[in-house]
Design a protein around this motif. Structure first.
Motif, PDB file in Angstrom:
ATOM      1  N   ALA A  43       1.227 -13.545   1.932  1.00 44.01           N
ATOM      2  CA  ALA A  43       0.082 -14.333   1.473  1.00 44.01           C
ATOM      3  C   ALA A  43      -1.233 -13.742   1.954  1.00 44.01           C
ATOM      4  N   VAL A  44      -1.285 -13.330   3.208  1.00 44.82           N
ATOM      5  CA  VAL A  44      -2.543 -12.824   3.752  1.00 44.82           C
ATOM      6  C   VAL A  44      -2.778 -11.370   3.344  1.00 44.82           C
ATOM      7  N   ALA A  45      -1.712 -10.590   3.124  1.00 43.65           N
ATOM      8  CA  ALA A  45      -1.864  -9.196   2.710  1.00 43.65           C
ATOM      9  C   ALA A  45      -2.443  -9.087   1.306  1.00 43.65           C
ATOM     10  N   GLN A  46      -2.310 -10.137   0.523  1.00 44.30           N
ATOM     11  CA  GLN A  46      -2.813 -10.135  -0.847  1.00 44.30           C
ATOM     12  C   GLN A  46      -4.219 -10.720  -0.968  1.00 44.30           C
ATOM     13  N   THR A  47      -4.773 -11.169   0.155  1.00 43.28           N
ATOM     14  CA  THR A  47      -6.101 -11.788   0.135  1.00 43.28           C
ATOM     15  C   THR A  47      -6.945 -11.244   1.278  1.00 43.28           C
ATOM     16  N   ASP A  48      -8.152 -11.766   1.406  1.00 46.49           N
ATOM     17  CA  ASP A  48      -9.017 -11.424   2.532  1.00 46.49           C
ATOM     18  C   ASP A  48      -8.972 -12.516   3.596  1.00 46.49           C
ATOM     19  N   GLN A  49      -7.917 -13.326   3.569  1.00 41.75           N
ATOM     20  CA  GLN A  49      -7.779 -14.399   4.535  1.00 41.75           C
ATOM     21  C   GLN A  49      -7.117 -13.873   5.812  1.00 41.75           C
ATOM     22  N   LEU A  50      -6.807 -14.777   6.735  1.00 42.48           N
ATOM     23  CA  LEU A  50      -6.178 -14.425   8.001  1.00 42.48           C
ATOM     24  C   LEU A  50      -4.843 -15.148   8.136  1.00 42.48           C
TER      25      LEU A  50
END
Length: 284
Positions: A43-50
């Motif tokens: 989930a985080v690798a696909q976004t700029d989230q943490l």
């Protein structure tokens, strides 16, 4: 709003660690829950989230799932948090000898070995999170039991369940979690402040004295290695990468950069980031 991906559901130790990390750093992030560590990472690798991932436990060592995720090179460490971890046992039985099935999270098993050994008659059923173990208990039939976080014990009816308040192998048990993202958040570390640095070093070929040479770079710079783990590259039998953690003070950071430059001439270095060691003090 920035989201922090966490192993869920709400009420896990990951959830507790995430909330303590946000409180300590006064961050207003929203939490997103996922069923497995791998789903959190994807989930985080696909976004700029943490994301927040469990890395190491006092009793059961490093979390291999997380080490494998870091080795892919998609995520970097931005910070850490350490929380105390205690477990209890609850069972839908009149006495422990009547337990037929015991639900326990995959990493919890290594922290509660004494009670598990006492229940040799029980079938051990592994779950992805402690809250899933808790859910199995709530839906239980006679003979079912679960090892759950101790702070969830008051939620159970003592008239329905047999409760054992503390089944952790020892009292000083902690889990270290890391906060990761696709980018490294730049953190200012003063010359007298302690830090943690993490990387993977992968040799380009094998030879006698290989590990001695790698460690020698850190030793000459008087940098303290606190962790060294060999992991298969999964490319060729007998080919390994070395997971390395270094501790030091801010004035040593220039030496650390020089060491990494030297290692980069002979090996593949995957830089996973540096963060303040103050993140590793116990959270309350």
């Amino acid at each position: 709003m920035i989201r922090l991906a966490v192993l869920g559901p709400a009420g896990t130790f990951s959830d507790v660690a995430a909330r303590q990390y946000l409180k300590r750093h006064q961050l207003n992030y929203s939490l997103s829950y996922y069923n497995t560590i791998e789903q959190v990472a994807v989930a985080v690798a696909q976004t700029d989230q943490l994301a927040l991932l469990p890395l190491e436990n006092t009793l059961d060592g490093y979390v291999q799932n997380t080490l494998a995720i870091l080795a892919k090179g998609q995520l970097r460490i931005n910070g850490a948090v350490m929380v105390p971890v205690r477990f209890s046992l609850a069972a839908n039985v009149p006495e422990l000898s009547k337990i037929k099935r015991l639900y326990v999270q995959f990493k919890t098993k290594g922290q509660c070995t004494k009670i598990i050994q006492q229940l040799s008659q029980a079938e051990l059923l592994t779950t992805e999170s402690n809250m899933l173990s808790f859910a199995k208990l709530e839906d239980s039939t006679a003979g079912d039991a679960a090892i759950i976080p101790q702070f969830h014990l008051p939620e159970l009816n003592p008239k329905k369940y047999l409760l054992v308040s503390d089944v952790t192998d020892q009292s000083d048990n902690f889990t270290r979690f890391i906060v990761v993202g696709k980018k490294i958040e730049m953190t200012t570390i003063g010359v007298t402040n302690h830090f943690r640095y993490t990387c993977y070093v992968t040799p380009k070929c094998d030879y006698a004295g290989l590990l001695y040479d790698i460690l020698g770079h850190f030793a000459k710079a008087k940098l303290n290695l606190i962790s060294l783990i060999s992991r298969p590259t999964k490319k060729k039998m007998g080919q390994y990468s070395f997971y390395i953690e270094v501790s030091g003070v801010g004035e040593q950071l220039p030496k650390l950069h020089q060491v990494l430059q030297q290692l980069g001439k002979y090996y593949t270095v995957l830089d996973l980031g540096v963060y303040p060691a103050t993140d590793l003090t116990e959270s309350n």
